[in-house]
Design a protein around this motif. Structure first.
Motif, PDB file in Angstrom:
ATOM      1  N   PHE A 120      20.279  11.937   0.655  1.00  0.00           N
ATOM      2  CA  PHE A 120      18.913  11.404   0.592  1.00  0.00           C
ATOM      3  C   PHE A 120      18.878   9.942   0.164  1.00  0.00           C
ATOM      4  O   PHE A 120      17.855   9.448  -0.297  1.00  0.00           O
ATOM      5  CB  PHE A 120      18.073  12.262  -0.364  1.00  0.00           C
ATOM      6  CG  PHE A 120      18.062  13.710   0.015  1.00  0.00           C
ATOM      7  CD1 PHE A 120      17.311  14.163   1.083  1.00  0.00           C
ATOM      8  CD2 PHE A 120      18.844  14.629  -0.679  1.00  0.00           C
ATOM      9  CE1 PHE A 120      17.316  15.495   1.459  1.00  0.00           C
ATOM     10  CE2 PHE A 120      18.859  15.962  -0.321  1.00  0.00           C
ATOM     11  CZ  PHE A 120      18.095  16.395   0.759  1.00  0.00           C
ATOM     12  N   ARG A 131      12.032  10.276   3.796  1.00  0.00           N
ATOM     13  CA  ARG A 131      11.052  11.170   3.166  1.00  0.00           C
ATOM     14  C   ARG A 131      11.173  12.577   3.750  1.00  0.00           C
ATOM     15  O   ARG A 131      11.213  13.556   3.012  1.00  0.00           O
ATOM     16  CB  ARG A 131       9.621  10.652   3.378  1.00  0.00           C
ATOM     17  CG  ARG A 131       8.605  11.594   2.751  1.00  0.00           C
ATOM     18  CD  ARG A 131       7.178  11.129   2.840  1.00  0.00           C
ATOM     19  NE  ARG A 131       6.326  12.155   2.260  1.00  0.00           N
ATOM     20  CZ  ARG A 131       5.766  13.151   2.958  1.00  0.00           C
ATOM     21  NH1 ARG A 131       5.936  13.215   4.278  1.00  0.00           N
ATOM     22  NH2 ARG A 131       5.038  14.063   2.348  1.00  0.00           N
ATOM     23  N   GLN A 205       9.612  11.025  -8.104  1.00  0.00           N
ATOM     24  CA  GLN A 205      10.846  11.334  -7.382  1.00  0.00           C
ATOM     25  C   GLN A 205      11.178  12.825  -7.377  1.00  0.00           C
ATOM     26  O   GLN A 205      12.126  13.289  -8.000  1.00  0.00           O
ATOM     27  CB  GLN A 205      12.006  10.533  -7.978  1.00  0.00           C
ATOM     28  CG  GLN A 205      11.821   9.027  -7.781  1.00  0.00           C
ATOM     29  CD  GLN A 205      12.821   8.236  -8.563  1.00  0.00           C
ATOM     30  OE1 GLN A 205      12.585   7.907  -9.720  1.00  0.00           O
ATOM     31  NE2 GLN A 205      13.932   7.936  -7.951  1.00  0.00           N
ATOM     32  N   LEU A 207      12.050  16.234  -5.047  1.00  0.00           N
ATOM     33  CA  LEU A 207      12.561  16.733  -3.771  1.00  0.00           C
ATOM     34  C   LEU A 207      12.076  18.165  -3.590  1.00  0.00           C
ATOM     35  O   LEU A 207      12.401  19.047  -4.389  1.00  0.00           O
ATOM     36  CB  LEU A 207      14.093  16.699  -3.740  1.00  0.00           C
ATOM     37  CG  LEU A 207      14.733  17.355  -2.509  1.00  0.00           C
ATOM     38  CD1 LEU A 207      14.353  16.606  -1.228  1.00  0.00           C
ATOM     39  CD2 LEU A 207      16.260  17.423  -2.644  1.00  0.00           C
ATOM     40  N   SER A 254       9.710  13.757  -1.518  1.00  0.00           N
ATOM     41  CA  SER A 254      10.680  13.900  -0.433  1.00  0.00           C
ATOM     42  C   SER A 254      10.762  15.373  -0.039  1.00  0.00           C
ATOM     43  O   SER A 254      10.705  16.252  -0.902  1.00  0.00           O
ATOM     44  CB  SER A 254      12.060  13.410  -0.875  1.00  0.00           C
ATOM     45  OG  SER A 254      12.031  12.036  -1.179  1.00  0.00           O
TER      46      SER A 254
END
Length: 916
Positions: A120, A131, A205, A207, A254
């Motif tokens: 990533f 993203r 941030q 995921l 993301s």
């Protein structure tokens, strides 16, 4: 694939908001000045201080959830390095997973790889982190294992250090909800977030992992889904996922999606920032997998490996880890089922249905019997097994029809499944049970192929007594009486399914009629000998599905797979024999064309090169085009192909799916128009490394078109334009291309009426080109002028290793220039000067150069004037081969009229220069 904007490293590690214009300008200036903190691409650990306790609790929860997972441990190399791909191919979008593996022979496209710890991160200084990332892989290749390993390693602080939080969700979890808000979705996997404010706003941030898009109960529809930007509004789950991927919800989060290739196509390519693929097993990994199944019995694991390798089709499928384990267990049971060591070697499965029948016997009888005693359980539990398989089969079949691969308790009740039956050992070998985050229980078959096998057994049994079409969900249709009528209905459905989802089901259904499968399952699933009444009629019915005047599709090739399962190999065998004997030209029926396409996939003879010379017409070639895409090497010589056929082949070579690496079109009737069609394909093709157009009529214009393509193409390494009358103009075009091209290493230009002008152009290019290793320029008319030009190039060239100037009207003047160049050249190892006008004077120049040059190993020169040996001035060679005892051994041993060899050089490498 979406093009990513240029961002600085600092921006890449922060939110994706646009920021003030002044800040953007300053960031761009810093980037151009080399001040970007992302220059080294070292992952930046986010500041977790305000949220450390909650994040630590999340990590502990994930680690506890991972305990006992059989997949965890040291990740295999194939799961720590993924393939970077540029989108989905037509094969991946439209065909069954088995078909994808078989068609590509288990080979993956050469591609860049990316390590798991950089999955990533930006790929370069001027790109931003993705993203939306998608990882694809066929069923059973290890997508869920990959996700679990990643999450486990992140919780340990080994990967994904750029993320404050990783939130793994599966579509098995999401399927338990009808409606869900984005905020509640995140809280379901991160309950430590607290109640105040949205989760995504509280933590930077994040995921979000969405594992198993192919298991989503409702397909994603990006065209008709209303936009939603409120993270607290509850909407349908598929609409929620669509809005998250679009960026309407949580644009700073993301997202990583895993899916089988076909279902990944639901997400528009313009929304995807990065796509990766999990490769299958290599040969060494297949061996290691089988050894892990039988760690205490290496003799058994070696035997299983030999059986797998004995059948190419089964071996190809073993590149899929889940299939490899299933095949290993079935074959291990087969070996152990022998009554004693004195028994003869058991016949091993050669079809999918035979292999899965052995797996069923393993599930039914277990592996716990003592050797030397027959297992009584097959007969004892026959009635019970029919009930269990009938129950599972109904679930498997209707799930397959509805594209449903995960089942919940309400689904089991709807299909009339007795939950008590799911506790049996037999069910445990087919069905897996998993608890979701919502405390619901999800069931799925251990592998997609097991669902298809069980579905086929159900259909086989039910169709013998069913009155209505079993594929009609409501149960109401025109009456269908008899097994053959139902089989015809299944075959028609499979042929019409655009995504091939019923292909393997139809193979299993056909395989249940084979004598060997009947012998294996008689008494447990099948009645002894019942196949005999239908087998011949089913074979005829299947062949009737192959329609004339149509391209050979994957459905048509699947019919040949069905005939193989049925143990009716006659159509394929007749074509294989004709292919080996060169009598293929007379076989042009739809059955023969489908059989040829099938052999291109599974035949060992076609694995390295498919030789279809002297046997194809334009019509047959046109019907085979969809299958030719996946051949590694194609030889299509002497088929009288003209320019319209090159248009067809150009479309194949331009295809994104194209896997052709070598193609030979020698001795056809290709003119400049055909060459231009091929040249257009070379502008976009990324697989072809060798193109042989020997003995056609492309002329100077065709050569120019190919040369223009070479200025852009970066994969072709071999090109033969022998005997194409390209003349000086064509040679000039090729020379100009070589000035820009850095990949072509072998070029054949013999017999092209090239004179001194063309040789001069080529020589000018050789002064700067270092990639060309072999140049055949024989049987032209370059004369001494061309030889002198090439000699000047050889003085500075640092790449060319082989130069063929046979039959070029070169006299002593040209030879003297070449020999002077040899004194300086340090790369040339082979030089051919046969059939030129070299006198004794030229021979002496040869000898002088050879006494100085230390790299030349092979030299061919005219029969009439063998040069004197170096170190013995005036000696004319003649028939004398051994030097005197006081003469030092030369670097090159000279023989007139044939290849002269240096130490360690084999004479078997000699060949006529005009034959590539």
């Amino acid at each position: 694939m979406r093009k990513q904007e240029v961002r600085t490293g600092g921006e890449a590690g922060q939110g994706r908001g646009p920021g003030p214009p002044a800040g953007q300008v300053k960031a761009l200036v810093d980037l151009l000045a080399g001040k970007s903190s992302q220059g080294s691409q070292a992952p930046q650990t986010p500041d977790k201080t305000p949220h450390d306790s909650r994040i630590q609790k999340c990590q502990e929860t994930l680690l506890n959830r991972a305990k006992g997972s059989p997949e965890l441990g040291g990740p295999s190399p194939r799961l720590t390095s993924l393939l970077l791909v540029e989108g989905l191919t037509d094969l991946q979008l439209k065909e069954h997973d088995f078909t994808q593996v078989e068609t590509t022979r288990g080979d993956w496209h050469p591609a860049r790889t990316i390590a798991l710890d950089r999955l990533f991160l930006p790929l370069s200084r001027v790109s931003i982190p993705p993203r939306i990332s998608i990882t694809i892989g066929v069923a059973g290749v290890g997508k869920t294992t990959l996700v679990r390993n990643f999450v486990h390693l992140w919780a340990q602080g080994q990967v994904g250090k750029e993320f404050s939080l990783v939130l793994p969700l599966t579509f098995r979890d999401l399927n338990t909800h009808e409606k869900l808000s984005a905020d509640r979705l995140l809280r379901s996997v991160f309950p430590h977030a607290g109640e105040s404010g949205p989760v995504a706003a509280a933590l930077p941030q994040i995921l979000l992992i969405l594992d198993g898009l192919d298991e989503c109960k409702t397909p994603l529809d990006f065209s008709n889904t209303m936009a939603c930007t409120d993270p607290k509004k509850e909407i349908q789950v598929d609409h929620l996922i669509t809005n998250i991927i679009r960026g309407n919800l949580f644009p700073e989060v993301s997202v990583w999606v895993t899916s089988r290739p076909g279902m990944a196509g639901q997400i528009p390519g313009g929304l995807v920032d990065r796509m990766t693929e999990i490769r299958g097993f290599t040969e060494e990994e297949i061996k290691a997998c089988l050894e892990e199944l039988f760690p205490e019995d290496h003799t058994l694991s070696d035997w299983v490996l030999r059986q797998v390798q004995a059948d190419r089709a089964l071996y190809l499928m073993c590149t899929v880890p889940a299939f490899c384990r299933l095949a290993g267990l079935a074959l291990g049971h087969l070996n152990r089922s022998r009554l004693g060591p004195q028994d003869a070697e058991p016949w091993t499965p050669r079809t999918l249905c035979e292999l899965y029948s052995w797996y069923f016997r393993m599930a039914l009888g277990g592996d716990g019997q003592e050797k030397g005693k027959a297992s009584p359980r097959i007969e004892q539990v026959a009635h019970g097994s029919r009930k269990v398989v009938g129950t599972l089969g109904r679930l498997a079949f209707h799930g397959l029809v509805r594209r449903k691969y995960v089942f919940y308790e309400q689904d089991l009740k709807a299909f009339g499944v007795d939950l008590a039956l799911l506790q049996s050992a037999l069910c445990g070998c087919f069905l897996r049970r998993e608890e979701t985050l919502a405390s619901a229980t999800a069931y799925c078959f251990a592998h997609l192929s097991l669902q298809e096998f069980v579905a086929a057994t159900y259909y086989y049994s039910a169709s013998r007594r069913a009155i209505f079409d079993l594929f009609t969900e409501g149960g109401v249709s025109w009456p269908r009486l008899g097994f053959l009528t139902h089989f015809r209905g299944a075959a028609q459905r499979a042929m019409q399914a655009e995504d091939g989802r019923l292909d393997v089901f139809l193979r299993f259904l056909s395989g249940l009629l084979s004598p060997r499968v009947n012998a294996l399952l008689a008494g447990s699933l099948l009645a002894q000998g019942e196949h005999q009444a239908y087998r011949a009629q089913v074979a005829e019915l299947l062949q009737g599905c192959l329609r004339p005047n149509e391209a050979v599709s994957a459905r048509a090739v699947n019919v040949l797979h069905c005939l193989r399962e049925l143990q009716h190999p006659e159509p394929a065998r007749s074509v294989e024999e004709a292919l080996e004997s060169g009598a293929l030209a007379g076989l042009s029926s739809p059955q023969h064309q489908a059989a040829l396409a099938y052999l291109l996939q599974v035949s060992d003879a076609c694995a390295q090169e498919a030789n279809l010379s002297l046997c194809l017409s334009k019509g047959v070639l046109q019907s085979l085009l969809p299958q030719l895409l996946y051949c590694r090497s194609l030889r299509l010589d002497s088929n009288q192909f003209q320019d319209p056929v090159m248009e067809l082949l150009g479309s194949v070579l331009s295809g994104k799916d194209c896997r052709i690496q070598k193609i030979s079109l020698a001795e056809n009737q290709i003119s400049n128009k055909g060459a231009k069609a091929l040249a257009r394909s070379l502008l976009v093709n990324r697989s072809l490394t060798s193109l042989d157009l020997r003995s056609n009529s492309i002329g100077p214009q065709g050569a120019k078109a190919l040369a223009d393509a070479l200025k852009i193409n970066r994969t072709l390494t071999f090109l033969s334009l022998q005997s194409n009358a390209i003349r000086d103009n064509g040679a000039r075009s090729v020379a100009e291309a070589l000035a820009a091209n850095r990949t072509l290493s072998v070029l054949h230009l013999q017999k092209n009426t090239i004179g001194p002008v063309g040789a001069q152009q080529m020589a000018d290019t050789l002064k700067q080109n270092r990639s060309l290793k072999e140049l055949i320029f024989s049987s032209n008319s370059i004369g001494d002028g061309g030889a002198e030009a090439l000699a000047k190039a050889l003085k500075v060239n640092q790449g060319l290793e082989s130069l063929d100037l046979q039959s070029n009207s070169i006299s002593d003047v040209g030879v003297a220039a070449l020999m002077e160049a040899l004194c300086a050249n340090q790369t040339l190892v082979s030089l051919n000067l046969r059939e030129n006008s070299i006198s004794s004077e030229g021979a002496r120049e040869l000898a002088r150069a050879l006494s100085i040059n230390t790299t030349l190993k092979n030299l061919e020169y005219p029969d009439s004037q063998p040069p004197p040996r170096p170190g013995r001035p005036g000696h004319r060679g003649g028939d004398e081969r051994k030097p005197g005892p006081q003469v030092p051994s030369p670097a090159v041993e000279l023989h007139s009229g044939r290849c002269c060899q240096g130490p360690g050089t084999s004479t078997t490498a000699q060949q006529e220069p005009d034959q590539p």
